[in-house]
Design a protein around this motif. Structure first.
Motif, PDB file in Angstrom:
ATOM      1  N   LYS A   1      35.689  31.026  52.316  1.00 37.40           N
ATOM      2  CA  LYS A   1      37.045  31.492  52.035  1.00 37.40           C
ATOM      3  C   LYS A   1      38.063  30.350  51.977  1.00 37.40           C
ATOM      4  CE  LYS A   1      40.693  34.560  53.508  1.00 37.40           C
ATOM      5  NZ  LYS A   1      41.374  35.230  54.607  1.00 37.40           N
ATOM      6  N   GLU A   2      38.000  29.453  52.966  1.00 39.30           N
ATOM      7  CA  GLU A   2      39.034  28.409  53.043  1.00 39.30           C
ATOM      8  C   GLU A   2      38.972  27.449  51.845  1.00 39.30           C
ATOM      9  OE1 GLU A   2      36.711  29.022  55.280  1.00 39.30           O
ATOM     10  OE2 GLU A   2      35.600  27.179  55.767  1.00 39.30           O
ATOM     11  N   ALA A   3      37.852  27.441  51.146  1.00 41.53           N
ATOM     12  CA  ALA A   3      37.726  26.533  49.995  1.00 41.53           C
ATOM     13  C   ALA A   3      37.937  27.271  48.675  1.00 41.53           C
ATOM     14  CB  ALA A   3      36.360  25.857  50.011  1.00 41.53           C
ATOM     15  N   ARG A   4      38.386  28.549  48.742  1.00 40.38           N
ATOM     16  CA  ARG A   4      38.536  29.343  47.508  1.00 40.38           C
ATOM     17  C   ARG A   4      39.989  29.367  47.024  1.00 40.38           C
ATOM     18  NH1 ARG A   4      33.555  32.541  47.126  1.00 40.38           N
ATOM     19  NH2 ARG A   4      34.520  33.959  45.641  1.00 40.38           N
ATOM     20  N   THR A   5      40.740  28.327  47.335  1.00 40.06           N
ATOM     21  CA  THR A   5      42.153  28.261  46.949  1.00 40.06           C
ATOM     22  C   THR A   5      42.304  28.115  45.432  1.00 40.06           C
ATOM     23  OG1 THR A   5      42.032  25.906  47.401  1.00 40.06           O
ATOM     24  CG2 THR A   5      42.962  27.288  49.137  1.00 40.06           C
ATOM     25  N   ALA A   6      43.371  28.720  44.915  1.00 43.34           N
ATOM     26  CA  ALA A   6      43.600  28.716  43.466  1.00 43.34           C
ATOM     27  C   ALA A   6      45.078  28.942  43.198  1.00 43.34           C
ATOM     28  CB  ALA A   6      42.781  29.832  42.813  1.00 43.34           C
ATOM     29  N   ARG A   7      45.490  28.669  41.972  1.00 41.36           N
ATOM     30  CA  ARG A   7      46.859  29.038  41.591  1.00 41.36           C
ATOM     31  C   ARG A   7      46.905  29.465  40.132  1.00 41.36           C
ATOM     32  NH1 ARG A   7      45.820  24.445  42.482  1.00 41.36           N
ATOM     33  NH2 ARG A   7      46.185  24.905  44.656  1.00 41.36           N
ATOM     34  N   PHE A   8      47.855  30.353  39.860  1.00 39.48           N
ATOM     35  CA  PHE A   8      48.167  30.683  38.469  1.00 39.48           C
ATOM     36  C   PHE A   8      49.283  29.753  38.021  1.00 39.48           C
ATOM     37  CE2 PHE A   8      46.545  35.165  39.005  1.00 39.48           C
ATOM     38  CZ  PHE A   8      45.663  35.125  37.932  1.00 39.48           C
ATOM     39  N   TYR A   9      49.213  29.333  36.772  1.00 33.83           N
ATOM     40  CA  TYR A   9      50.229  28.437  36.194  1.00 33.83           C
ATOM     41  C   TYR A   9      50.731  29.074  34.904  1.00 33.83           C
ATOM     42  CZ  TYR A   9      52.371  23.963  34.858  1.00 33.83           C
ATOM     43  OH  TYR A   9      53.269  22.971  34.535  1.00 33.83           O
TER      44      TYR A   9
ATOM     45  N   LYS B   1      32.372  35.273  35.628  1.00 32.03           N
ATOM     46  CA  LYS B   1      31.933  33.875  35.564  1.00 32.03           C
ATOM     47  C   LYS B   1      32.528  33.066  36.725  1.00 32.03           C
ATOM     48  CE  LYS B   1      31.523  29.834  32.588  1.00 32.03           C
ATOM     49  NZ  LYS B   1      31.796  29.222  31.286  1.00 32.03           N
ATOM     50  N   VAL B   2      33.803  33.281  37.002  1.00 35.17           N
ATOM     51  CA  VAL B   2      34.441  32.564  38.118  1.00 35.17           C
ATOM     52  C   VAL B   2      33.780  32.952  39.440  1.00 35.17           C
ATOM     53  CG1 VAL B   2      36.589  32.307  39.440  1.00 35.17           C
ATOM     54  CG2 VAL B   2      36.646  32.186  36.941  1.00 35.17           C
ATOM     55  N   LEU B   3      33.554  34.253  39.642  1.00 30.55           N
ATOM     56  CA  LEU B   3      32.928  34.702  40.897  1.00 30.55           C
ATOM     57  C   LEU B   3      31.528  34.100  41.054  1.00 30.55           C
ATOM     58  CD1 LEU B   3      33.954  38.471  41.175  1.00 30.55           C
ATOM     59  CD2 LEU B   3      34.946  36.480  42.342  1.00 30.55           C
ATOM     60  N   ARG B   4      30.774  34.057  39.972  1.00 28.91           N
ATOM     61  CA  ARG B   4      29.412  33.502  40.004  1.00 28.91           C
ATOM     62  C   ARG B   4      29.464  32.017  40.380  1.00 28.91           C
ATOM     63  NH1 ARG B   4      28.102  35.509  35.223  1.00 28.91           N
ATOM     64  NH2 ARG B   4      28.350  33.543  34.120  1.00 28.91           N
ATOM     65  N   GLU B   5      30.407  31.304  39.777  1.00 29.60           N
ATOM     66  CA  GLU B   5      30.490  29.864  40.043  1.00 29.60           C
ATOM     67  C   GLU B   5      30.942  29.567  41.470  1.00 29.60           C
ATOM     68  OE1 GLU B   5      31.223  27.811  35.753  1.00 29.60           O
ATOM     69  OE2 GLU B   5      32.999  28.504  36.800  1.00 29.60           O
ATOM     70  N   LEU B   6      31.590  30.553  42.103  1.00 30.95           N
ATOM     71  CA  LEU B   6      32.089  30.333  43.474  1.00 30.95           C
ATOM     72  C   LEU B   6      31.157  30.936  44.527  1.00 30.95           C
ATOM     73  CD1 LEU B   6      35.946  30.893  43.148  1.00 30.95           C
ATOM     74  CD2 LEU B   6      34.727  28.743  43.473  1.00 30.95           C
ATOM     75  N   GLU B   7      29.980  31.427  44.096  1.00 36.47           N
ATOM     76  CA  GLU B   7      29.058  32.026  45.061  1.00 36.47           C
ATOM     77  C   GLU B   7      28.731  31.031  46.154  1.00 36.47           C
ATOM     78  OE1 GLU B   7      26.872  35.491  42.537  1.00 36.47           O
ATOM     79  OE2 GLU B   7      25.628  33.757  43.117  1.00 36.47           O
ATOM     80  N   GLY B   8      28.841  31.480  47.424  1.00 33.98           N
ATOM     81  CA  GLY B   8      28.511  30.599  48.550  1.00 33.98           C
ATOM     82  C   GLY B   8      29.662  29.709  48.990  1.00 33.98           C
ATOM     83  N   VAL B   9      30.762  29.686  48.236  1.00 29.50           N
ATOM     84  CA  VAL B   9      31.919  28.860  48.635  1.00 29.50           C
ATOM     85  C   VAL B   9      32.716  29.639  49.687  1.00 29.50           C
ATOM     86  CG1 VAL B   9      34.057  27.763  47.841  1.00 29.50           C
ATOM     87  CG2 VAL B   9      32.019  27.735  46.380  1.00 29.50           C
TER      88      VAL B   9
ATOM     89  N   SER C   1      49.263  30.215  29.851  1.00 32.24           N
ATOM     90  CA  SER C   1      49.073  30.354  31.282  1.00 32.24           C
ATOM     91  C   SER C   1      47.594  30.350  31.610  1.00 32.24           C
ATOM     92  CB  SER C   1      49.741  31.642  31.765  1.00 32.24           C
ATOM     93  OG  SER C   1      49.441  32.713  30.886  1.00 32.24           O
ATOM     94  N   GLY C   2      47.281  30.320  32.889  1.00 36.20           N
ATOM     95  CA  GLY C   2      45.876  30.359  33.277  1.00 36.20           C
ATOM     96  C   GLY C   2      45.694  30.161  34.755  1.00 36.20           C
ATOM     97  N   LEU C   3      44.419  30.204  35.138  1.00 39.14           N
ATOM     98  CA  LEU C   3      44.013  30.132  36.537  1.00 39.14           C
ATOM     99  C   LEU C   3      43.408  28.756  36.814  1.00 39.14           C
ATOM    100  CD1 LEU C   3      43.489  31.770  39.192  1.00 39.14           C
ATOM    101  CD2 LEU C   3      41.212  32.271  38.249  1.00 39.14           C
ATOM    102  N   ILE C   4      43.862  28.128  37.899  1.00 32.49           N
ATOM    103  CA  ILE C   4      43.359  26.813  38.300  1.00 32.49           C
ATOM    104  C   ILE C   4      42.638  26.990  39.638  1.00 32.49           C
ATOM    105  CG2 ILE C   4      44.061  24.491  39.032  1.00 32.49           C
ATOM    106  CD1 ILE C   4      46.600  24.948  37.243  1.00 32.49           C
ATOM    107  N   VAL C   5      41.311  26.775  39.659  1.00 34.40           N
ATOM    108  CA  VAL C   5      40.538  26.969  40.898  1.00 34.40           C
ATOM    109  C   VAL C   5      40.147  25.599  41.439  1.00 34.40           C
ATOM    110  CG1 VAL C   5      38.485  28.027  41.917  1.00 34.40           C
ATOM    111  CG2 VAL C   5      39.680  29.195  40.042  1.00 34.40           C
ATOM    112  N   ASP C   6      40.576  25.310  42.678  1.00 36.52           N
ATOM    113  CA  ASP C   6      40.356  23.974  43.238  1.00 36.52           C
ATOM    114  C   ASP C   6      38.874  23.622  43.327  1.00 36.52           C
ATOM    115  OD1 ASP C   6      43.096  23.341  43.565  1.00 36.52           O
ATOM    116  OD2 ASP C   6      43.178  24.619  45.343  1.00 36.52           O
ATOM    117  N   ALA C   7      38.047  24.568  43.807  1.00 39.59           N
ATOM    118  CA  ALA C   7      36.612  24.279  43.986  1.00 39.59           C
ATOM    119  C   ALA C   7      35.896  24.099  42.651  1.00 39.59           C
ATOM    120  CB  ALA C   7      35.946  25.388  44.795  1.00 39.59           C
TER     121      ALA C   7
END
Ligand SMILES: O=P(O)(O)OP(=O)(O)OP(=O)(O)OC[C@H]1O[C@@H](n2cnc3c(O)ncnc32)[C@H](O)[C@@H]1O
Ligand SMILES: [Mg+2]
Length: 203
Positions: free
Chosen positions: A112-120, A102-110, A71-77
């Motif tokens: 809310k509407e572009a922070r979509t993700a899903r668990f698989y 690490k994920v939060l750091r990579e999404l800095e400045g992104v 399983s894992g996390l898929i982050v669109d951005a």
């Protein structure tokens, strides 16, 4: 009581499978109960491939049917990262805190509407006697700007579920087990599991 073996060494997953399966009248054993269980290298490029690798290796080793979860996390951005590298995203030490940071750091400045993700979650059911079965499940959410909540494991503190207005780590175990990617995958496995176990008994 009927027993299923889950080919995992992840305590968080083990706990979830215990409550999901006890509702079906099964007792759960995991590789945490098997002292010399081998570490199966996750060399696949998809969750399904890795679930099959783990399930077939452990079924062969134990001479018994097992279920494996990849399983894992898929982050669109992030173009789908951490994806199949979710467990070791910030390195082989497999630290949940380092991975979420690490994920939060990579999404800095992104925004809310572009922070979509899903668990698989891909599940593979394998036995020395039968063809392997795979199923999958997902759950949709948004990556928060900071961690919140202490339940669950892995990326749960930064995964916000809009319908509940909470992160996965703020949901109770029971609430998460109604809606999670793992619960959805298990629902897909349900009908196939019965038939598989009947065939297993006839062997
Ligand atoms: O391979 P096993 O032994 O099962 O344990 P693992 O932790 O290495 O598991 P995976 O290879 O499937 O990696 C999945 C990672 O994805 C994350 N993950 C999976 N399901 C999750 C969930 O329900 N909540 C939060 N994070 C999850 C978590 O960081 C896991 O370590
Ligand atoms: Mg793993």
């Amino acid at each position: 009581m009927k027993t299923v073996i889950i080919a995992t060494k992840n305590k968080g997953k083990a706990k979830e499978f215990e409550s999901l399966f006890s509702a079906k009248g099964y007792e759960v054993k995991t590789l945490l109960d098997v002292p010399d269980a081998p570490d199966v290298e996750e060399t696949g490029t998809t969750f399904e491939e890795n679930a099959i690798l783990k399930a077939e290796a452990i079924a062969h080793q134990l001479g018994h049917f097992v279920i494996a979860d990849d399983s894992g996390l898929i982050v669109d951005a992030l173009e789908g990262r951490p994806g199949v590298y979710s467990a070791r995203y910030a390195g082989e030490a497999k630290s949940d805190e380092a991975n979420t940071e690490k994920v939060l750091r990579e999404l800095e400045g992104v925004p809310k509407e572009a922070r979509t993700a899903r668990f698989y979650c891909a599940l593979a059911l394998a036995s020395p006697n039968q063809e392997t079965i795979t199923v999958s499940g997902t759950m949709e959410g948004l990556i928060t700007e900071q961690p919140s909540g202490t339940n669950g494991f892995g990326y749960d503190p930064i995964f916000f579920v809009e319908e509940q207005g909470k992160t996965n780590a703020e949901l109770t175990k029971e609430e998460k087990n109604q809606i999670s990617h793992r619960a959805n995958a298990l629902r897909a496995l349900d009908e196939k599991l019965d038939l598989f176990l009947k065939r297993e008994e006839g062997m």
